[in-house]
Design a protein around this motif. Sequence first.
Motif, short mmCIF file in Angstrom:
data_model
loop_
_atom_site.label_atom_id
_atom_site.label_comp_id
_atom_site.label_asym_id
_atom_site.label_seq_id
_atom_site.Cartn_x
_atom_site.Cartn_y
_atom_site.Cartn_z
N GLU B 13 0.82 -1.21 0.00
CA GLU B 13 0.00 0.00 0.00
C GLU B 13 0.86 1.27 0.00
OE1 GLU B 13 -3.31 -0.09 2.70
OE2 GLU B 13 -3.85 2.00 2.21
N MET B 14 1.99 1.21 0.71
CA MET B 14 2.90 2.37 0.67
C MET B 14 3.40 2.60 -0.75
SD MET B 14 5.19 2.28 4.16
CE MET B 14 5.47 0.53 4.39
N ILE B 15 3.74 1.51 -1.45
CA ILE B 15 4.23 1.63 -2.83
C ILE B 15 3.12 2.16 -3.74
CG2 ILE B 15 5.07 0.32 -4.83
CD1 ILE B 15 6.48 -1.56 -2.75
N ALA B 16 1.91 1.64 -3.54
CA ALA B 16 0.78 2.09 -4.37
C ALA B 16 0.52 3.58 -4.14
CB ALA B 16 -0.47 1.27 -4.03
N HIS B 17 0.61 4.00 -2.89
CA HIS B 17 0.39 5.42 -2.56
C HIS B 17 1.48 6.28 -3.22
CE1 HIS B 17 -0.42 8.60 0.83
NE2 HIS B 17 -0.88 8.98 -0.34
N ALA B 18 2.72 5.81 -3.14
CA ALA B 18 3.84 6.56 -3.74
C ALA B 18 3.62 6.72 -5.24
CB ALA B 18 5.15 5.84 -3.46
N TYR B 78 5.81 7.06 6.93
CA TYR B 78 6.37 6.77 5.62
C TYR B 78 6.24 7.96 4.67
CZ TYR B 78 1.70 5.92 3.54
OH TYR B 78 0.40 6.04 3.08
N HIS B 79 7.17 8.02 3.73
CA HIS B 79 7.05 8.98 2.63
C HIS B 79 7.82 8.43 1.45
CE1 HIS B 79 11.04 10.35 4.03
NE2 HIS B 79 11.17 11.03 2.90
N SER B 80 7.65 9.08 0.30
CA SER B 80 8.30 8.57 -0.90
C SER B 80 9.41 9.51 -1.36
CB SER B 80 7.28 8.41 -2.03
OG SER B 80 6.65 9.65 -2.30
N HIS B 81 10.37 8.92 -2.02
CA HIS B 81 11.38 9.67 -2.76
C HIS B 81 11.16 9.31 -4.23
CE1 HIS B 81 14.49 10.19 0.78
NE2 HIS B 81 13.38 10.87 0.96
N PRO B 82 10.39 10.14 -4.94
CA PRO B 82 10.01 9.78 -6.31
C PRO B 82 11.21 9.59 -7.24
CG PRO B 82 8.62 11.55 -5.51
CD PRO B 82 9.72 11.38 -4.51
N ASP B 83 12.27 10.38 -7.02
CA ASP B 83 13.40 10.33 -7.97
C ASP B 83 14.73 10.00 -7.31
OD1 ASP B 83 11.70 11.48 -10.05
OD2 ASP B 83 11.85 13.32 -8.88
N SER B 84 14.71 9.67 -6.02
CA SER B 84 16.00 9.45 -5.36
C SER B 84 15.97 8.19 -4.51
CB SER B 84 16.40 10.68 -4.53
OG SER B 84 15.43 10.95 -3.54
N GLU B 85 17.12 7.86 -3.94
CA GLU B 85 17.25 6.57 -3.26
C GLU B 85 16.45 6.52 -1.95
OE1 GLU B 85 21.01 5.64 -1.37
OE2 GLU B 85 21.65 7.70 -1.63
N ALA B 86 16.23 5.30 -1.48
CA ALA B 86 15.46 5.08 -0.25
C ALA B 86 16.38 5.23 0.96
CB ALA B 86 14.81 3.70 -0.27
N TYR B 87 16.91 6.44 1.12
CA TYR B 87 17.79 6.72 2.25
C TYR B 87 17.47 8.13 2.74
CZ TYR B 87 21.91 6.60 5.19
OH TYR B 87 22.73 6.59 6.29
N PRO B 88 17.47 8.35 4.06
CA PRO B 88 17.07 9.67 4.59
C PRO B 88 17.93 10.80 4.02
CG PRO B 88 17.17 8.06 6.36
CD PRO B 88 17.77 7.40 5.15
N LEU B 102 9.71 4.55 13.31
CA LEU B 102 10.58 4.07 12.25
C LEU B 102 10.18 4.82 10.97
CD1 LEU B 102 12.78 1.93 12.22
CD2 LEU B 102 11.03 0.22 11.75
N TYR B 103 11.16 5.41 10.32
CA TYR B 103 10.88 6.17 9.10
C TYR B 103 11.05 5.27 7.87
CZ TYR B 103 10.63 10.64 11.58
OH TYR B 103 10.25 11.68 12.39
N PHE B 104 9.93 4.99 7.21
CA PHE B 104 9.94 4.19 5.99
C PHE B 104 10.08 5.12 4.79
CE2 PHE B 104 8.64 -0.18 7.06
CZ PHE B 104 8.33 -0.03 8.39
N ILE B 105 10.95 4.74 3.87
CA ILE B 105 11.10 5.53 2.64
C ILE B 105 10.88 4.61 1.45
CG2 ILE B 105 12.61 7.00 1.27
CD1 ILE B 105 14.07 7.73 3.88
N VAL B 106 9.97 5.03 0.57
CA VAL B 106 9.69 4.29 -0.66
C VAL B 106 10.39 5.03 -1.79
CG1 VAL B 106 7.90 3.47 -2.23
CG2 VAL B 106 7.38 3.71 0.22
N SER B 107 11.33 4.36 -2.45
CA SER B 107 11.99 4.97 -3.60
C SER B 107 11.40 4.44 -4.89
CB SER B 107 13.49 4.68 -3.58
OG SER B 107 14.06 5.08 -4.82
#
Lengths: 94, 136
Positions: B13-18, B78-88, B102-107
């Motif tokens: 769902e996080m990926i779908a949202h991103a 959670y949040h997405s990084h549309p154009d960058s890596e999954a790192y803070p 815990l901070y989830f990042i979807v790249s």
Amino acid sequence: MSVTVRIPTALRKITADQDRVSADGGSLSECIDALETSYPGLKERLCDESGEIRRFVNVYVNGEDVRFLQGLVTPLKDGDEVSIVPAVAGGGWA
Amino acid sequence: MAMLAIEQRYIDEMIAHARQEAPLECCGVLGGRDGRVLKLFRATNAERSRYRYNIDSQELFRINRECEENGWQFLGIYHSHPDSEAYPSPTDVGLAFWPESLYFIVSLRDAGNPEVRAFRIRDGEITEEEIEIVRR
């Protein structure tokens, strides 16, 4: 005027682990000053150098963001609930 | 042992949202207790930006209140990084006001292979954490 203030986890070190505390004040500004007297250091976490509420701190009165009320001069009445919730924010690699 | 147990459907769902919000960043909260995610809250990114997110304040209040009423914590944000890596990013570190979450990042940098990673961000320190994918 006595109001209840809900304290977020991140600020509970300052309030001796209490998740809600009481404070007096006829306005939000007075309430924050009263909190600072009881829990020194709290005001600095809520307000910036110019005394305004920090951009990434949300303060609500009865569930309404005070930015959409009257900010620091929002009046408080007995039994009101003030909630402090840190922003959930960040960003990507620009 | 992993600190957080999460069902695959929440990762999906996080990926779908991103993907839905791209090219803008999406954001949301994973509520739960005892290290187990119980609900995903999609939220509105008040910044409406490709490089910034900030959960709409009124939505944040409602999410926070629902979690409190259920005895849940914000186990994840959670949040997405549309154009960058999954790192803070430096912005993520500077604005990490939830040290217990815990901070989830979807790249979506590689559109066909979205990547989800999770980090603790505390006092400016980034620590990647292992997550356990569990069945419902």
